[in-house]
Design a protein around this motif. Structure first.
Motif, PDB file in Angstrom:
ATOM      1  N   THR A  52       0.633  34.631  16.119  1.00  8.31           N
ATOM      2  CA  THR A  52      -0.486  33.973  16.455  1.00  8.31           C
ATOM      3  C   THR A  52      -1.310  35.444  17.715  1.00  8.31           C
ATOM      4  OG1 THR A  52       0.652  32.807  18.350  1.00  8.31           O
ATOM      5  CG2 THR A  52      -0.503  31.962  16.252  1.00  8.31           C
ATOM      6  N   CYS A  53      -0.388  35.940  17.905  1.00 11.02           N
ATOM      7  CA  CYS A  53      -1.915  37.273  18.745  1.00 11.02           C
ATOM      8  C   CYS A  53      -1.498  38.560  18.828  1.00 11.02           C
ATOM      9  CB  CYS A  53      -0.329  37.331  19.996  1.00 11.02           C
ATOM     10  SG  CYS A  53       0.435  35.805  20.944  1.00 11.02           S
ATOM     11  N   LEU A 119     -10.504  43.961   6.157  1.00  9.50           N
ATOM     12  CA  LEU A 119     -10.285  45.071   6.390  1.00  9.50           C
ATOM     13  C   LEU A 119      -9.685  44.853   7.652  1.00  9.50           C
ATOM     14  CD1 LEU A 119     -13.508  46.004   5.340  1.00  9.50           C
ATOM     15  CD2 LEU A 119     -11.329  46.578   4.273  1.00  9.50           C
ATOM     16  N   ALA A 120      -9.437  43.329   8.434  1.00 11.30           N
ATOM     17  CA  ALA A 120      -8.614  43.319  10.177  1.00 11.30           C
ATOM     18  C   ALA A 120      -8.507  42.107   9.847  1.00 11.30           C
ATOM     19  CB  ALA A 120     -10.106  43.968  11.102  1.00 11.30           C
ATOM     20  N   THR A 121      -7.606  42.272  11.068  1.00 10.61           N
ATOM     21  CA  THR A 121      -7.336  40.834  11.064  1.00 10.61           C
ATOM     22  C   THR A 121      -7.854  40.301  12.666  1.00 10.61           C
ATOM     23  OG1 THR A 121      -6.226  41.766  13.459  1.00 10.61           O
ATOM     24  CG2 THR A 121      -4.540  41.728  11.571  1.00 10.61           C
ATOM     25  N   GLY A 122      -7.991  39.036  12.877  1.00 11.53           N
ATOM     26  CA  GLY A 122      -8.759  38.192  13.781  1.00 11.53           C
ATOM     27  C   GLY A 122      -8.859  38.865  15.042  1.00 11.53           C
ATOM     28  N   THR A 123      -7.675  39.728  15.534  1.00  8.14           N
ATOM     29  CA  THR A 123      -7.433  40.406  16.708  1.00  8.14           C
ATOM     30  C   THR A 123      -7.733  41.782  16.337  1.00  8.14           C
ATOM     31  OG1 THR A 123      -5.240  40.504  15.638  1.00  8.14           O
ATOM     32  CG2 THR A 123      -6.167  38.679  17.513  1.00  8.14           C
ATOM     33  N   TYR A 213      -9.033  31.351  16.904  1.00  7.25           N
ATOM     34  CA  TYR A 213      -8.660  31.001  15.040  1.00  7.25           C
ATOM     35  C   TYR A 213      -8.392  31.931  14.056  1.00  7.25           C
ATOM     36  CZ  TYR A 213     -11.320  26.497  17.101  1.00  7.25           C
ATOM     37  OH  TYR A 213     -11.968  25.896  17.877  1.00  7.25           O
ATOM     38  N   HIS A 214      -6.824  31.748  14.193  1.00  8.07           N
ATOM     39  CA  HIS A 214      -6.229  32.552  12.831  1.00  8.07           C
ATOM     40  C   HIS A 214      -6.401  32.525  11.647  1.00  8.07           C
ATOM     41  CE1 HIS A 214      -3.296  35.459  12.135  1.00  8.07           C
ATOM     42  NE2 HIS A 214      -2.936  35.059  11.423  1.00  8.07           N
ATOM     43  N   GLY A 215      -7.202  33.231  11.039  1.00 13.48           N
ATOM     44  CA  GLY A 215      -6.811  32.276   8.976  1.00 13.48           C
ATOM     45  C   GLY A 215      -8.350  31.623   8.871  1.00 13.48           C
ATOM     46  N   THR A 255       0.350  26.435  17.291  1.00 12.56           N
ATOM     47  CA  THR A 255       1.621  26.459  17.153  1.00 12.56           C
ATOM     48  C   THR A 255       2.289  27.370  17.083  1.00 12.56           C
ATOM     49  OG1 THR A 255       0.576  28.486  15.273  1.00 12.56           O
ATOM     50  CG2 THR A 255       0.690  25.981  14.158  1.00 12.56           C
ATOM     51  N   GLY A 256       1.055  28.540  18.845  1.00 12.64           N
ATOM     52  CA  GLY A 256       2.200  30.288  19.209  1.00 12.64           C
ATOM     53  C   GLY A 256       1.060  29.785  20.296  1.00 12.64           C
ATOM     54  N   ARG A 257       1.256  31.173  20.742  1.00 11.13           N
ATOM     55  CA  ARG A 257       0.753  31.586  22.377  1.00 11.13           C
ATOM     56  C   ARG A 257      -0.481  31.732  22.343  1.00 11.13           C
ATOM     57  NH1 ARG A 257       2.290  35.690  24.054  1.00 11.13           N
ATOM     58  NH2 ARG A 257       3.500  37.061  22.146  1.00 11.13           N
ATOM     59  N   CYS A 258      -1.217  32.828  21.063  1.00  6.44           N
ATOM     60  CA  CYS A 258      -2.423  32.983  21.062  1.00  6.44           C
ATOM     61  C   CYS A 258      -3.651  32.213  20.062  1.00  6.44           C
ATOM     62  CB  CYS A 258      -2.278  34.875  20.514  1.00  6.44           C
ATOM     63  SG  CYS A 258      -1.565  35.496  21.835  1.00  6.44           S
ATOM     64  N   GLN A 259      -4.046  32.442  18.986  1.00  4.30           N
ATOM     65  CA  GLN A 259      -5.108  32.071  18.360  1.00  4.30           C
ATOM     66  C   GLN A 259      -4.418  30.650  17.880  1.00  4.30           C
ATOM     67  OE1 GLN A 259      -5.418  35.754  15.824  1.00  4.30           O
ATOM     68  NE2 GLN A 259      -8.244  35.738  16.449  1.00  4.30           N
ATOM     69  N   LEU A 260      -5.612  29.427  17.607  1.00  3.60           N
ATOM     70  CA  LEU A 260      -5.044  27.703  17.263  1.00  3.60           C
ATOM     71  C   LEU A 260      -5.457  28.551  15.679  1.00  3.60           C
ATOM     72  CD1 LEU A 260      -7.545  26.393  19.044  1.00  3.60           C
ATOM     73  CD2 LEU A 260      -4.957  26.763  19.758  1.00  3.60           C
TER      74      LEU A 260
END
Length: 279
Positions: A52-53, A119-123, A213-215, A255-260
Motif C-alpha cells: 500500500t506504500c 503508466l504509473a502507480t498511485g504513488t 487510495y490505491h486502485g 489494509t496496510g500502513r499507507c494508501q487505503l
C-alpha cells in the motif's frame, strides 16, 4: 461453449498486472466485475512487488505466455467485454493489439474494449518501459472503445495540457470515447470528463474524499467494462461505474500502513447494474 450454450453471467476478460496487496491490478478488476454481477476471466501481464506504500519492482511476463492464456480462455469462455489495465512493456502492448484484431475478426461478436492507460502507480512510480506510451498511441488506443486515463496519464500520452486538449488528441488517434478522470487535480471536487468522437460531452463532479487510495482507476475501468458486458450504453455505464467507485472509496478499507484500499465488495446486496428486473 457451443452456440446454444450461454454463460450464467456475462464474462469480462481482464488483462492486467498482479498487485499482491490487493488494492489495484487484477484483484481489483475481479472484485469490481463480481460486484456488478458479471464474471471475471483473468490474465496477468506482470507480477509486481508492491504494497500500500508503493512499488518496488515490476516483472512483465513473456508476451507469448500472455497471448496463449488469452487465446485458451476465449475459446472456452467467449467474453462480453475486454478490460486492459497495467501492460508493463511495449512488446506486450503489441501482442495485445494483435490479439484484439483476431478477437474482432474471428467468429466472436464485436465486444467493447476498455483500456485503462496505466503508466504509473498511485504513488508515482513508473510501470511502463520507455516505448510503451508510443505503442499505446499507435496500436492500442485506436483499437479500443474507451480509454480512461487520469489527467497526468493523458498529458504524458498526448503532450497537451488541458483535459479538452488531451481528449482531442486521444480521439484523433481513433478512440471513440475518452474518459479523463480528475483525481490528481488540485480542486475541492473530482471532475471526470467524458468525450465522444461524435461530439458528445459529459461532466460529473464528485466530492473529494480525504485520504489516499490505491486502485481507484482499476476499479472504475473494470466497473465500466462489467456494465458494458451487461449491455448498458456507454454513457450509462460510465455514470453508474463512477457512483459505484465513489462508494468503494467512501467506505475504503485500511489494509496496510499507507494508501487505503477501495471496498469493492462493500455490499453483497448491491443492486443489479441494470436494475431490479434484471437481478
Amino acid at each position: 461453449m457451443t452456440k446454444t450454450q450461454r454463460p450464467d453471467r456475462p464474462l469480462v476478460l481482464c488483462v492486467s498486472g498482479h498487485d499482491p496487496s490487493g488494492g489495484a491490478g487484477i484483484l481489483a478488476d475481479a472484485e469490481a466485475v463480481q460486484a456488478a454481477r458479471a464474471f471475471p476471466l483473468t490474465v496477468i501481464t506482470a507480477l509486481t512487488e508492491q504494497d500500500t506504500c508503493g512499488l518496488a519492482r515490476i516483472h512483465p511476463q513473456p508476451p507469448e505466455q500472455i497471448e496463449a492464456h488469452c487465446q485458451r480462455l476465449i475459446q472456452d469462455s467467449p467474453p462480453s467485454a475486454l478490460k486492459i489495465g497495467l501492460i508493463g512493456s511495449a512488446a506486450i502492448a503489441r501482442m495485445l493489439a494483435r490479439f484484439i484484431d483476431r478477437l474482432t475478426t474471428d467468429e466472436q461478436a464485436w465486444i467493447p474494449i476498455v483500456l485503462d492507460t496505466v503508466l504509473a502507480t498511485g504513488t508515482g512510480q513508473s510501470v511502463a518501459d520507455a516505448a510503451l506510451p508510443q505503442t499505446m498511441r499507435d496500436e492500442l488506443i485506436p483499437r479500443c472503445t474507451l480509454v480512461t486515463p487520469n489527467l497526468p496519464e493523458a498529458r504524458a500520452l498526448t503532450g497537451a495540457d488541458t483535459p479538452q486538449a488531451c481528449a482531442e488528441c486521444l480521439l484523433a488517434l481513433g478512440a471513440p470515447w475518452v474518459l479523463i478522470t480528475g483525481t490528481h487535480e488540485a480542486a475541492p471536487s473530482v471532475t471526470n470528463r467524458l468525450f465522444g468522437a461524435n461530439g458528445e460531452r459529459h461532466t460529473w463532479d464528485w466530492p473529494r474524499l480525504p485520504g489516499e487510495y490505491h486502485g481507484s482507476g482499476c476499479t472504475l475501468a473494470s466497473a465500466i467494462a462489467a456494465r458494458l458486458a451487461h449491455g448498458t450504453t456507454l454513457v450509462q455505464a460510465v455514470e453508474s461505474a463512477q457512483a459505484y467507485t465513489w462508494q468503494t472509496l467512501e467506505r475504503a478499507l485500511r489494509t496496510g500502513r499507507c494508501q487505503l484500499t477501495p471496498n469493492r465488495l462493500l455490499d453483497a446486496r448491491l443492486k443489479h447494474p441494470l436494475g431490479e428486473r434484471a437481478a
